[in-house]
Design a protein around this motif. Structure first.
Motif, PDB file in Angstrom:
ATOM      1  N   GLU A  73       0.808  -1.245   0.039  1.00 24.16           N
ATOM      2  CA  GLU A  73      -0.044   0.131   0.029  1.00 24.16           C
ATOM      3  C   GLU A  73       0.904   1.372  -0.103  1.00 24.16           C
ATOM      4  N   GLY A  74       0.456   2.650   0.310  1.00 28.22           N
ATOM      5  CA  GLY A  74       1.210   3.757   0.256  1.00 28.22           C
ATOM      6  C   GLY A  74       0.687   5.576   0.424  1.00 28.22           C
ATOM      7  N   THR A 111       4.612   3.761  -4.653  1.00 27.57           N
ATOM      8  CA  THR A 111       3.523   2.919  -4.803  1.00 27.57           C
ATOM      9  C   THR A 111       3.276   2.544  -6.413  1.00 27.57           C
ATOM     10  N   TYR A 116       1.023   1.469  -9.272  1.00 26.80           N
ATOM     11  CA  TYR A 116      -0.219   1.179  -9.604  1.00 26.80           C
ATOM     12  C   TYR A 116      -0.490   0.386 -10.858  1.00 26.80           C
ATOM     13  N   TYR A 148       4.907  -0.656  -2.581  1.00 27.22           N
ATOM     14  CA  TYR A 148       3.797  -0.948  -2.358  1.00 27.22           C
ATOM     15  C   TYR A 148       3.060  -1.291  -3.722  1.00 27.22           C
ATOM     16  N   LYS A 180      -1.013  -1.568  -5.715  1.00 25.29           N
ATOM     17  CA  LYS A 180      -2.252  -1.152  -5.633  1.00 25.29           C
ATOM     18  C   LYS A 180      -2.666  -1.278  -7.064  1.00 25.29           C
TER      19      LYS A 180
END
Length: 325
Positions: free
Chosen positions: A12-13, A258, A260, A302, A304
């Motif tokens: 996660e972040g 992070t 994505y 992280y 996501k």
């Protein structure tokens, strides 16, 4: 997690700020400066060329097409001139909202620079993609130089290849330069040719600066590069990076980032079996970051899922991709 690895991996972040530049001196008499747009099809070596010209890695390079997303400026300052290179996404037919934004930014760059360096792949004949770009460039008033890259990969009988590009340049009276971004051959002559096309002007940036992008942006690009290199076609362009925290301590810089992706399956690929892929990405990116900041780095990653982020103008803007002015 061992101390000598200095890379940690999670799922996660959050966010932070960027440093300011030093003051800009007055340029000497006769000094030249200007902006040079590097234009071309995907994978002709534009990012490799800019890295080689400025003498430092600031743009990611990858065997995967369409890796350059933001209009990235690389700065080369010599005793006689300051050249600001604008590396643009490869011009191609867009297939989604992100593609439209990238191509639009490349076309805007053509009109907002002092010289266009149209880079082509000298290892193969001119193709339809090159002719498409010629059509765009033939309508601009900006001076154009046709740069034939990858001369180190040319076959022994390369005359027909060169002739195919000469045919593109002739109707517009474009000058031609031949070089290899990989080996550096011909880059000195190219640099001088570009300087010849510039007008007298000031320092736009401090002489010791090699890019106008903050370190955070470069750090994010270094992570994205490793994902492209290590996952190849499995997670092509569904990846965006944010650098959430940068904490500078006396002996180490701690970075939280992070990654994505658009789907759970891509998240699984980026993490890998027992975190193996994420560990490889983090270790390689951390190595590059340590060269960038010339110091020790602790990197925490992280992952996501943000579904269909490339299709949404709002999400594109949140992740740093927007049509430039």
């Amino acid at each position: 997690m061992e101390d000598d690895d200095n890379t940690d991996f999670s799922l996660e972040g959050d966010q932070g700020n960027v440093p300011e530049w030093s003051s800009i001196p007055q340029s000497p008499a006769g000094f030249k400066s200007g902006f040079i747009g590097i234009i071309g099809r995907p994978n002709v070596g534009k990012s490799t060329l800019m890295n080689e010209l400025v003498g430092q890695k600031i743009a990611i390079t990858s065997p995967v097409a369409q890796t350059t997303r933001n209009r990235l400026r690389g700065i080369l300052t010599t005793p006689e001139a300051q050249l600001i290179f604008v590396d643009t996404p490869g011009i191609h037919k867009p297939h989604h909202q992100l593609g439209k934004v990238l191509v639009q930014n490349a076309q805007i760059a053509i009109e907002s620079v002092d010289v266009v360096l149209f880079v082509v792949d000298g290892s193969v004949d001119a193709g339809g993609g090159d002719r498409f770009i010629v059509d765009i460039l033939s309508r601009t008033q900006t001076p154009v130089i046709l740069g034939i890259n990858k001369v180190d990969e040319q076959p022994p009988s390369y005359e027909a290849i060169d002739a195919s590009y000469a045919q593109l340049a002739a109707p517009n009276n474009w000058q031609i330069a031949k070089f290899s971004a990989l080996t550096g051959d011909g880059l000195e002559a190219l640099q001088q040719l570009l300087i010849n096309h510039l007008e007298p002007g000031p320092y736009y940036y401090p002489p010791d600066l090699v890019t106008d992008q903050p370190e955070r942006f470069i750090m994010g690009e270094l992570i994205r590069e490793q994902i492209l290199l290590l996952t190849r076609e499995e997670v092509p362009h569904s990846v965006a990076i944010t650098i959430d925290v940068v904490e500078e301590e006396p002996t180490i810089t701690r970075i939280l980032a992070t990654i994505y992706v658009e789907r759970d399956s891509q998240k699984g690929i980026v993490i890998g079996k027992k975190g193996s892929m994420l560990k490889s990405v983090g270790s390689a990116a951390r190595e590059q970051m340590q060269k960038l900041i010339a110091g020790k780095v602790y990197l925490e990653l992280y992952v996501k899922v943000q579904p269909k982020w490339r299709q949404s103008r709002l999400q594109l803007a949140e992740l740093g991709y927007r049509v430039e002015d």
